[in-house]
Structures are given as structure tokens and as C-alpha cells.
Write a protein that holds these residues in place. Structure first.
Motif, PDB file in Angstrom:
ATOM      1  N   ASP A   1       0.811  -1.220   0.000  1.00  0.00           N
ATOM      2  CA  ASP A   1       0.000   0.000   0.000  1.00  0.00           C
ATOM      3  C   ASP A   1       0.843   1.268   0.000  1.00  0.00           C
ATOM      4  O   ASP A   1       0.419   2.309   0.504  1.00  0.00           O
ATOM      5  CB  ASP A   1      -0.948  -0.019   1.206  1.00  0.00           C
ATOM      6  N   ALA A   2       2.018   1.181  -0.592  1.00  0.00           N
ATOM      7  CA  ALA A   2       2.863   2.364  -0.725  1.00  0.00           C
ATOM      8  C   ALA A   2       2.188   3.383  -1.634  1.00  0.00           C
ATOM      9  O   ALA A   2       1.438   3.028  -2.554  1.00  0.00           O
ATOM     10  CB  ALA A   2       4.213   1.978  -1.317  1.00  0.00           C
ATOM     11  N   PRO A   3       2.433   4.675  -1.413  1.00  0.00           N
ATOM     12  CA  PRO A   3       1.888   5.676  -2.329  1.00  0.00           C
ATOM     13  C   PRO A   3       2.483   5.499  -3.725  1.00  0.00           C
ATOM     14  O   PRO A   3       3.625   5.067  -3.856  1.00  0.00           O
ATOM     15  CB  PRO A   3       2.324   7.009  -1.702  1.00  0.00           C
ATOM     16  N   PRO A   4       1.721   5.805  -4.755  1.00  0.00           N
ATOM     17  CA  PRO A   4       2.244   5.652  -6.120  1.00  0.00           C
ATOM     18  C   PRO A   4       3.494   6.499  -6.335  1.00  0.00           C
ATOM     19  O   PRO A   4       3.611   7.600  -5.794  1.00  0.00           O
ATOM     20  CB  PRO A   4       1.090   6.139  -7.001  1.00  0.00           C
ATOM     21  N   TYR A   5       4.421   5.982  -7.131  1.00  0.00           N
ATOM     22  CA  TYR A   5       5.634   6.741  -7.421  1.00  0.00           C
ATOM     23  C   TYR A   5       5.310   8.107  -8.030  1.00  0.00           C
ATOM     24  O   TYR A   5       6.005   9.089  -7.786  1.00  0.00           O
ATOM     25  CB  TYR A   5       6.535   5.974  -8.390  1.00  0.00           C
ATOM     26  N   ASP A   6       4.262   8.150  -8.843  1.00  0.00           N
ATOM     27  CA  ASP A   6       3.979   9.372  -9.612  1.00  0.00           C
ATOM     28  C   ASP A   6       2.955  10.279  -8.944  1.00  0.00           C
ATOM     29  O   ASP A   6       2.382  11.142  -9.599  1.00  0.00           O
ATOM     30  CB  ASP A   6       3.501   9.008 -11.018  1.00  0.00           C
ATOM     31  N   PHE A   7       2.742  10.117  -7.632  1.00  0.00           N
ATOM     32  CA  PHE A   7       1.726  10.972  -7.001  1.00  0.00           C
ATOM     33  C   PHE A   7       2.124  12.443  -7.063  1.00  0.00           C
ATOM     34  O   PHE A   7       1.265  13.329  -6.958  1.00  0.00           O
ATOM     35  CB  PHE A   7       1.466  10.539  -5.551  1.00  0.00           C
ATOM     36  N   THR A   8       3.407  12.727  -7.263  1.00  0.00           N
ATOM     37  CA  THR A   8       3.855  14.119  -7.362  1.00  0.00           C
ATOM     38  C   THR A   8       3.389  14.773  -8.661  1.00  0.00           C
ATOM     39  O   THR A   8       3.548  15.988  -8.832  1.00  0.00           O
ATOM     40  CB  THR A   8       5.385  14.200  -7.270  1.00  0.00           C
ATOM     41  N   ASP A   9       2.800  13.989  -9.567  1.00  0.00           N
ATOM     42  CA  ASP A   9       2.205  14.549 -10.789  1.00  0.00           C
ATOM     43  C   ASP A   9       0.704  14.804 -10.629  1.00  0.00           C
ATOM     44  O   ASP A   9       0.066  15.314 -11.549  1.00  0.00           O
ATOM     45  CB  ASP A   9       2.419  13.593 -11.979  1.00  0.00           C
TER      46      ASP A   9
ATOM     47  N   PRO B   1      -2.857  16.499  -9.131  1.00  0.00           N
ATOM     48  CA  PRO B   1      -3.229  17.875  -8.761  1.00  0.00           C
ATOM     49  C   PRO B   1      -2.756  18.196  -7.342  1.00  0.00           C
ATOM     50  O   PRO B   1      -2.735  17.313  -6.467  1.00  0.00           O
ATOM     51  CB  PRO B   1      -4.762  17.856  -8.851  1.00  0.00           C
ATOM     52  N   GLN B   2      -2.393  19.439  -7.108  1.00  0.00           N
ATOM     53  CA  GLN B   2      -1.772  19.805  -5.838  1.00  0.00           C
ATOM     54  C   GLN B   2      -2.647  19.464  -4.639  1.00  0.00           C
ATOM     55  O   GLN B   2      -2.157  19.010  -3.606  1.00  0.00           O
ATOM     56  CB  GLN B   2      -1.458  21.307  -5.823  1.00  0.00           C
ATOM     57  N   ALA B   3      -3.964  19.648  -4.767  1.00  0.00           N
ATOM     58  CA  ALA B   3      -4.850  19.345  -3.638  1.00  0.00           C
ATOM     59  C   ALA B   3      -4.809  17.850  -3.297  1.00  0.00           C
ATOM     60  O   ALA B   3      -4.878  17.468  -2.116  1.00  0.00           O
ATOM     61  CB  ALA B   3      -6.282  19.777  -3.955  1.00  0.00           C
ATOM     62  N   TRP B   4      -4.702  17.010  -4.312  1.00  0.00           N
ATOM     63  CA  TRP B   4      -4.611  15.567  -4.075  1.00  0.00           C
ATOM     64  C   TRP B   4      -3.284  15.226  -3.377  1.00  0.00           C
ATOM     65  O   TRP B   4      -3.251  14.426  -2.443  1.00  0.00           O
ATOM     66  CB  TRP B   4      -4.690  14.803  -5.390  1.00  0.00           C
ATOM     67  N   GLN B   5      -2.210  15.834  -3.853  1.00  0.00           N
ATOM     68  CA  GLN B   5      -0.913  15.616  -3.232  1.00  0.00           C
ATOM     69  C   GLN B   5      -0.939  16.014  -1.752  1.00  0.00           C
ATOM     70  O   GLN B   5      -0.427  15.290  -0.891  1.00  0.00           O
ATOM     71  CB  GLN B   5       0.168  16.420  -3.939  1.00  0.00           C
ATOM     72  N   ASP B   6      -1.545  17.174  -1.491  1.00  0.00           N
ATOM     73  CA  ASP B   6      -1.591  17.678  -0.118  1.00  0.00           C
ATOM     74  C   ASP B   6      -2.345  16.719   0.793  1.00  0.00           C
ATOM     75  O   ASP B   6      -1.941  16.463   1.943  1.00  0.00           O
ATOM     76  CB  ASP B   6      -2.239  19.061  -0.085  1.00  0.00           C
ATOM     77  N   ALA B   7      -3.455  16.164   0.280  1.00  0.00           N
ATOM     78  CA  ALA B   7      -4.245  15.226   1.077  1.00  0.00           C
ATOM     79  C   ALA B   7      -3.452  13.951   1.370  1.00  0.00           C
ATOM     80  O   ALA B   7      -3.476  13.425   2.497  1.00  0.00           O
ATOM     81  CB  ALA B   7      -5.544  14.892   0.353  1.00  0.00           C
ATOM     82  N   LEU B   8      -2.725  13.483   0.363  1.00  0.00           N
ATOM     83  CA  LEU B   8      -1.931  12.272   0.548  1.00  0.00           C
ATOM     84  C   LEU B   8      -0.809  12.512   1.554  1.00  0.00           C
ATOM     85  O   LEU B   8      -0.589  11.714   2.477  1.00  0.00           O
ATOM     86  CB  LEU B   8      -1.348  11.817  -0.796  1.00  0.00           C
ATOM     87  N   ARG B   9      -0.125  13.630   1.398  1.00  0.00           N
ATOM     88  CA  ARG B   9       0.978  13.943   2.309  1.00  0.00           C
ATOM     89  C   ARG B   9       0.483  14.115   3.749  1.00  0.00           C
ATOM     90  O   ARG B   9       1.182  13.758   4.706  1.00  0.00           O
ATOM     91  CB  ARG B   9       1.694  15.210   1.849  1.00  0.00           C
TER      92      ARG B   9
END
Length: 287
Positions: free
Chosen positions: A75-83, A85-93
Motif C-alpha cells: 500500500d505504498a503511495p504511487p511513485y507518480d503521485f507528485t504529478d 493535482p496539488q490538492a490531491w498531493q496535499d491530502a496524501l501527504r
């Protein structure tokens, strides 16, 4: 495949005792340190499933021996999550759980055995989230200690220690391209065009969840471009392993109904490094 088909293919149930006999005939012995890969269905109908396989392996290597598997993190975060949308990245982080060696599930694509072994009492799992390994037995703690954050398939890794400690690799019906130890050969090989990846995953540091950046060979798409030396439709590790077998390395036979292979870890890495460097280095110009 249903149980009747498995029974027919394997000439009856594959029991712990039968596995012990077959593994011993293949060459596994008391005191061995062995990293194993298994395709459970290839063995036939295994009475008791993964626990029976682990039990039989533990019986053969004994109290002085050690079993090792590759785990990863399902269940690791996807390698490409940095691509994203910023709001999605923020929620994941903000809320993605950190890797936990005791709780994070092994990658399901590796089959049922890694997860079954890493959950065994006394099993030790390495700290690296993406390239984690697990071991059970006398050398488990030494093998898993201080898994390097960067270059986790290279020097100082559990794979390097497997070689240094005279370990072996066992394929129980698993395809030849599952030979994870060849990633160590890739990490060591001196050949042009080696490919690397950088990615971020959350880990615990001093009780705090932090996002850490990691650097490694590209073990997903390939550390090298093998297209010029590997026939289309074949996997590089399969080709290397078949050449290794053709060179007379390893022992081979049936375990249950499965074609199985037992190699010395040092032989795998030595052969793999030489193969990569010979095939991928440009030819020296004529003098």
C-alpha cells in the motif's frame, strides 16, 4: 485451478513431509540461509497452504538456518503521485500512513508466502519501505539490520548480506524472472545507461511520520535497456537465469509438482554482473 486439478497434477496432496523430502533431494540442508520465491499453485495441492511450505523449509534448514523473502510494501503511495493535482498531493501527504515493518502488508504481487513469513513470530523485516525484505531464523536480525535508505539493492543491503553470508536462492515453481537477487547484480554492474529512480514515501523517524526521498536503480522498468540483447517478449532476468542454468550453475528438480531451482547466491551475482557487463558494455575499438 480447483483442488481436484491440483491433486491430479501433483500426484496427490503435497504434504509437509513430502516437501521436506523433495527440498532435501534438491540440495537444501541444515543450517542453510536461503531466500525463496514461490508460486504456490505450481506445487500442486499443498495441504495447509503457505504455512506448510514455510514449515517444511524451516524443518530442512533447522534452528541454525534462516529463511528470507522479498516483501516490498503493498500500500505504498504511487511513485507518480507528485504529478497529481496539488490538492490531491496535499491530502496524501497529510494522511497517508507511514510504512510500518510490523504491520504494512507485503506486496500482493509477490504471492502469499512473503506476507505469511513476515507475520510469523520471530520474523524480522527491514526498514526500507519500498524494497523491504523479511527473514526468519538464526541470521534474521543481522540480515535485516540498517537496510540502506538509498541504493537499497546495493552494498550493505539484505541482498549483499545474503551473498556475504554464503546464502542460497530457491525458486519453488516461481518463474526465472522472479530472481530478485539479480537486482543486486544490476546495482553492482559497471555498464553504461544504468537507470535510476527517485521517489518519496512516508516513514517513521524518532516517532514522527516524515516523508523521505529515496534513490535506487529502476527495479520496476529495468535498471538497463536490455532490448538489444534480450529477444522481444522475454524478460531479462529469465534470459540471464537460463544462461546461468546452461552454464551448469545450480541444482534443479521437482518439489511437489513444480520445477524448482536452487542456486548459490554468490554464483547468481557473479554471473549476473559478468553477463550485464559483457552484453551491455560497448565493444572496445580495435587497436
Amino acid at each position: 485451478m480447483d483442488e481436484l486439478a491440483l491433486l491430479a497434477r501433483s500426484d496427490g496432496p503435497v504434504t509437509r513431509g513430502r516437501l521436506r523430502r523433495d527440498l532435501t533431494a534438491l540440495g537444501l540442508t541444515d543450517g542453510d540461509l536461503v531466500m525463496f520465491h514461490t508460486r504456490l499453485s505450481a506445487l500442486g495441492y499443498v495441504a495447509g497452504g503457505p504455512g506448510t511450505v514455510i514449515g517444511a523449509l524451516a524443518d530442512v534448514v533447522g534452528e541454525r538456518g534462516t529463511l528470507m523473502v522479498t516483501c516490498g510494501w503493498n500500500d505504498a503511495p504511487p511513485y507518480d503521485f507528485t504529478d497529481w493535482p496539488q490538492a490531491w498531493q496535499d491530502a496524501l501527504r497529510a494522511e497517508h500512513p507511514a510504512y510500518d515493518p510490523d504491520l504494512s502488508e507485503a506486496d500482493h504481487s509477490f504471492g502469499r508466502l512473503p506476507e505469511a513469513l513476515r507475520r510469523r513470530p520471530g520474523a524480522v523485516r527491514s526498514r526500507h519501505p519500498d524494497a523491504s525484505f523479511a527473514a526468519l531464523g538464526a541470521a534474521a536480525t543481522e540480515l535485516m539490520a540498517d537496510h540502506p535508505w538509498d541504493d537499497p539493492h546495493g552494498p550493505g543491503s539484505p541482498l549483499a548480506r545474503l551473498v556475504a553470508m554464503g546464502g542460497r536462492v530457491l525458486l519453488l515453481g516461481a518463474p526465472l524472472d522472479s530472481l530478485t537477487l539479480l537486482h543486486h547484480a544490476e546495482a553492482l554492474a559497471d555498464a553504461p545507461g544504468k537507470r535510476f529512480v527517485d521517489y518519496e514515501q512516508p516513514v517513521m523517524v524518532d516517532g514522527e511520520r516524515v516523508w523521505r526521498r529515496f534513490h535506487d536503480i529502476d527495479s520496476e522498468d529495468g535498471a538497463f535497456d536490455y532490448s538489444a540483447v534480450v529477444p522481444e517478449g522475454q524478460w531479462p532476468f529469465e534470459v540471464i537465469a537460463r544462461d546461468m542454468i546452461a552454464a551448469g550453475l545450480g541444482s534443479h528438480g521437482l518439489v511437489g509438482a513444480a520445477e524448482s531451482h536452487l542456486f548459490e547466491a554468490g554464483d547468481v551475482v557473479e554471473f549476473g554482473v559478468a553477463w550485464i557487463e559483457r552484453k551491455l558494455r560497448p565493444a572496445a575499438p580495435d587497436s
